[in-house]
Scaffold this motif. Structure first.
Motif, PDB file in Angstrom:
ATOM      1  N   GLY A   1       0.812  -1.211   0.000  1.00 48.01           N
ATOM      2  CA  GLY A   1       0.000   0.000   0.000  1.00 48.01           C
ATOM      3  C   GLY A   1       0.846   1.261   0.000  1.00 48.01           C
ATOM      4  N   ILE A   2       1.941   1.236   0.746  1.00 51.66           N
ATOM      5  CA  ILE A   2       2.840   2.395   0.783  1.00 51.66           C
ATOM      6  C   ILE A   2       3.387   2.696  -0.609  1.00 51.66           C
ATOM      7  N   PHE A   3       3.896   1.648  -1.277  1.00 47.70           N
ATOM      8  CA  PHE A   3       4.528   1.868  -2.576  1.00 47.70           C
ATOM      9  C   PHE A   3       3.508   2.137  -3.679  1.00 47.70           C
ATOM     10  N   LEU A   4       2.343   1.478  -3.629  1.00 47.58           N
ATOM     11  CA  LEU A   4       1.302   1.770  -4.611  1.00 47.58           C
ATOM     12  C   LEU A   4       0.727   3.169  -4.389  1.00 47.58           C
ATOM     13  N   GLY A   5       0.563   3.547  -3.125  1.00 45.45           N
ATOM     14  CA  GLY A   5       0.093   4.894  -2.829  1.00 45.45           C
ATOM     15  C   GLY A   5       1.089   5.961  -3.237  1.00 45.45           C
ATOM     16  N   GLY A   6       2.360   5.588  -3.291  1.00 43.65           N
ATOM     17  CA  GLY A   6       3.400   6.529  -3.695  1.00 43.65           C
ATOM     18  C   GLY A   6       3.556   6.674  -5.189  1.00 43.65           C
ATOM     19  N   GLU A   7       2.852   5.863  -5.977  1.00 43.55           N
ATOM     20  CA  GLU A   7       2.990   5.890  -7.436  1.00 43.55           C
ATOM     21  C   GLU A   7       2.350   7.118  -8.070  1.00 43.55           C
ATOM     22  N   TRP A   8       1.146   7.462  -7.619  1.00 42.09           N
ATOM     23  CA  TRP A   8       0.342   8.414  -8.379  1.00 42.09           C
ATOM     24  C   TRP A   8       0.937   9.822  -8.387  1.00 42.09           C
ATOM     25  N   GLY A   9       1.504  10.260  -7.272  1.00 47.34           N
ATOM     26  CA  GLY A   9       2.046  11.620  -7.214  1.00 47.34           C
ATOM     27  C   GLY A   9       3.214  11.835  -8.175  1.00 47.34           C
ATOM     28  N   PRO A  10       4.354  11.146  -7.981  1.00 47.16           N
ATOM     29  CA  PRO A  10       5.494  11.315  -8.895  1.00 47.16           C
ATOM     30  C   PRO A  10       5.162  10.898 -10.327  1.00 47.16           C
ATOM     31  N   GLY A  11       4.365   9.812 -10.487  1.00 46.10           N
ATOM     32  CA  GLY A  11       4.053   9.325 -11.827  1.00 46.10           C
ATOM     33  C   GLY A  11       3.200  10.294 -12.612  1.00 46.10           C
ATOM     34  N   THR A  12       2.164  10.830 -11.978  1.00 48.55           N
ATOM     35  CA  THR A  12       1.300  11.787 -12.658  1.00 48.55           C
ATOM     36  C   THR A  12       2.055  13.084 -12.953  1.00 48.55           C
ATOM     37  N   ALA A  13       2.874  13.525 -11.996  1.00 44.97           N
ATOM     38  CA  ALA A  13       3.688  14.722 -12.237  1.00 44.97           C
ATOM     39  C   ALA A  13       4.615  14.504 -13.431  1.00 44.97           C
ATOM     40  N   MET A  14       5.233  13.332 -13.515  1.00 45.30           N
ATOM     41  CA  MET A  14       6.154  13.030 -14.612  1.00 45.30           C
ATOM     42  C   MET A  14       5.436  13.086 -15.958  1.00 45.30           C
ATOM     43  N   ILE A  15       4.264  12.457 -16.046  1.00 45.08           N
ATOM     44  CA  ILE A  15       3.530  12.447 -17.315  1.00 45.08           C
ATOM     45  C   ILE A  15       3.065  13.847 -17.695  1.00 45.08           C
ATOM     46  N   MET A  16       2.485  14.556 -16.758  1.00 40.52           N
ATOM     47  CA  MET A  16       1.951  15.885 -17.069  1.00 40.52           C
ATOM     48  C   MET A  16       3.053  16.876 -17.409  1.00 40.52           C
ATOM     49  N   GLU A  17       4.244  16.680 -16.828  1.00 47.90           N
ATOM     50  CA  GLU A  17       5.356  17.605 -17.086  1.00 47.90           C
ATOM     51  C   GLU A  17       6.122  17.263 -18.362  1.00 47.90           C
ATOM     52  N   TRP A  18       6.146  16.006 -18.772  1.00 50.29           N
ATOM     53  CA  TRP A  18       6.813  15.609 -20.016  1.00 50.29           C
ATOM     54  C   TRP A  18       5.890  15.747 -21.222  1.00 50.29           C
ATOM     55  N   SER A  19       4.589  15.595 -21.004  1.00 52.82           N
ATOM     56  CA  SER A  19       3.644  15.546 -22.116  1.00 52.82           C
ATOM     57  C   SER A  19       3.572  16.879 -22.860  1.00 52.82           C
ATOM     58  N   LYS A  20       3.421  16.763 -24.179  1.00 55.42           N
ATOM     59  CA  LYS A  20       3.195  17.946 -25.008  1.00 55.42           C
ATOM     60  C   LYS A  20       1.717  18.061 -25.400  1.00 55.42           C
ATOM     61  N   TRP A  21       0.906  17.137 -24.896  1.00 52.72           N
ATOM     62  CA  TRP A  21      -0.514  17.179 -25.189  1.00 52.72           C
ATOM     63  C   TRP A  21      -1.189  18.266 -24.346  1.00 52.72           C
ATOM     64  N   ARG A  22      -2.398  18.621 -24.753  1.00 49.28           N
ATOM     65  CA  ARG A  22      -3.204  19.489 -23.892  1.00 49.28           C
ATOM     66  C   ARG A  22      -3.441  18.802 -22.562  1.00 49.28           C
ATOM     67  N   SER A  23      -3.498  19.584 -21.502  1.00 49.31           N
ATOM     68  CA  SER A  23      -3.590  19.024 -20.164  1.00 49.31           C
ATOM     69  C   SER A  23      -4.805  18.108 -19.998  1.00 49.31           C
ATOM     70  N   GLU A  24      -5.932  18.464 -20.619  1.00 49.94           N
ATOM     71  CA  GLU A  24      -7.129  17.643 -20.479  1.00 49.94           C
ATOM     72  C   GLU A  24      -6.915  16.243 -21.061  1.00 49.94           C
ATOM     73  N   TRP A  25      -6.236  16.187 -22.214  1.00 45.47           N
ATOM     74  CA  TRP A  25      -6.000  14.887 -22.850  1.00 45.47           C
ATOM     75  C   TRP A  25      -4.952  14.093 -22.077  1.00 45.47           C
ATOM     76  N   ALA A  26      -3.904  14.741 -21.629  1.00 48.28           N
ATOM     77  CA  ALA A  26      -2.892  14.051 -20.821  1.00 48.28           C
ATOM     78  C   ALA A  26      -3.519  13.492 -19.549  1.00 48.28           C
ATOM     79  N   SER A  27      -4.430  14.252 -18.960  1.00 52.56           N
ATOM     80  CA  SER A  27      -5.128  13.825 -17.756  1.00 52.56           C
ATOM     81  C   SER A  27      -5.934  12.557 -18.005  1.00 52.56           C
ATOM     82  N   ALA A  28      -6.685  12.546 -19.105  1.00 52.41           N
ATOM     83  CA  ALA A  28      -7.488  11.369 -19.443  1.00 52.41           C
ATOM     84  C   ALA A  28      -6.594  10.158 -19.683  1.00 52.41           C
TER      85      ALA A  28
END
Length: 399
Positions: free
Chosen positions: A119-146
């Motif tokens: 649970g600790i490690f799975l709970g720790g995935e979403w923050g850094p992982g989502t930040a990484m995708i949203m910060e690297w992505s060149k897509w519009r934020s709404e599409w990257a979010s989906a």
């Protein structure tokens, strides 16, 4: 060309972590009674099996704080390497650990400890992982979010297919002796792939070492936004955990157990479609109104789907309508947190919301009939989510 390759690798490796989260959520749920028998034999075996899910739930908020801090202080890459390594080692340990009949009380204590660690490690995935995708992505934020949010239901679909493949073994003695270990170990394969990709990962282009403790900065500068975010995600997760995540229990309760495999698979595919469609839909309609309108429609449809006619079609349709909002969670949150405390903000906003929504199945169980309990909790979830998104939309980043 090199930058594009690095970008794709960063997005794919982060996305796999969210797929693993969804995979784990559904993989364990169908075999909780068996885990209860193997590790908690006796009159409380059912509660023992359920405790394996609770142990993970308790670990997730702690993981969001710890790994969010690492993702902000040391970098998204380091945080993601630690999470996938921790998850895979815990899953491997679970697959080979002895049962109660072999080592006694050590077995259930070890199982709960490992599930808590997961649970600790799975709970720790979403923050850094989502930040990484949203910060690297060149897509519009709404599409990257989906795109980000589609990973979880895809993981659920994968777990459903694996469970279906093991169905013929589930009630056989061989499964309770050996094959349950193979079943649990299937999650390690994707984790190893994710780790190999992440080992060659480049850091997010927006990450900079923070000027102070990222958690202090988060609560000092964006405490109100964090509270609104938790309200929003808590409401959505209350809806999720009180409706289609427990469709199998509802169908068993109303005497239609034969519909469980088809409904669960189709509802999850419908959830993936809704999450992905939420991005382009919010190009046309402001994202907060996409959330409000689709949640209102799902609540209006819920009495028919849950109480009047809980059929294959109506339950799948409800799962489709209510999951549009899920696709816009990263978009609603990411701009509220500056890069130096973004992993912490995203992770805490989502996983602390899970502390609210994760208890919905238990609360549903206290109300009879069950489908009325589902409807009551859904009303609570919609009210929380709508209030959260409307308040969150008024928040602006502070520099």
């Amino acid at each position: 060309m090199l930058e594009e390759s690095l970008r794709r690798r960063a997005i794919l490796s982060s996305y796999l972590g969210w797929v693993l989260d969804g995979y784990d959520a559904l993989l364990i749920t169908p075999i909780m009674p068996l885990l209860g028998d193997l590790f908690f034999p006796g009159p409380y075996s059912f509660l023992g099996g359920l405790s394996t899910l609770v142990a993970t739930l308790i670990g997730r908020p702690l993981g969001s704080v710890a790994m969010g801090y690492v993702g902000d202080k040391l970098g998204r890459r380091i945080g993601l390497l630690i999470t996938v390594l921790g998850y895979s080692l815990a899953a491997l340990a679970m697959a080979v650990m002895p049962t109660y009949n072999e080592v006694g009380i050590i077995a259930p204590l070890s199982l709960l400890t490992l599930r808590f660690i997961q649970g600790i490690f799975l709970g720790g995935e979403w923050g850094p992982g989502t930040a990484m995708i949203m910060e690297w992505s060149k897509w519009r934020s709404e599409w990257a979010s989906a795109f980000v949010q589609s990973g979880y239901p895809i993981g659920v679909v994968m777990a459903t297919l694996v469970y279906t493949g093991f169905t013929s073994f589930i009630n056989q003695p061989a499964f309770s002796k050996v094959w349950w270990r193979v079943y649990i170990a299937t999650g390690i394969v994707a984790a190893v792939i994710a780790f190999l990709i992440r080992s060659r990962l480049m850091e997010s282009p927006l990450w900079r070492k923070p000027r102070g403790n990222p958690l202090t900065l988060l609560f000092k500068l964006r405490g109100r936004s964090l509270g609104m975010g938790i309200m929003f995600t808590g409401g959505l997760l209350t809806i999720y955990y009180s409706t289609y995540l427990i469709y199998s229990e509802l169908l068993a309760y109303i005497g239609k157990p034969w519909l469980i495999p088809s409904v669960m698979l189709a509802a999850t595919v419908a959830a993936v479609a809704a999450v992905l469609l939420a991005g382009p839909l919010s190009f046309v309609i402001n994202y907060k109104w996409v959330v409000v309108i689709t949640l209102a429609l799902s609540l209006a449809f819920a009495p028919y789907a849950l109480m009047i006619n809980p059929s294959f079609t109506s339950l799948v349709a409800l799962a489709f309508i209510e999951n549009f909002a899920m696709g816009l969670v990263p978009h609603a949150l990411v701009s509220k947190f500056e890069p130096e405390y973004r992993a912490s903000g995203l992770g805490i906003a989502y996983n602390w919301g899970l502390l609210i929504g994760g208890w919905a199945p238990m609360l549903v169980g206290l109300i009879r009939p069950m489908n009325l309990g589902m409807l009551v909790m859904m009303v609570v979830g919609v009210l929380l989510a709508v209030a959260g998104i409307l308040l969150l939309a008024t928040e602006h980043p502070k520099h």
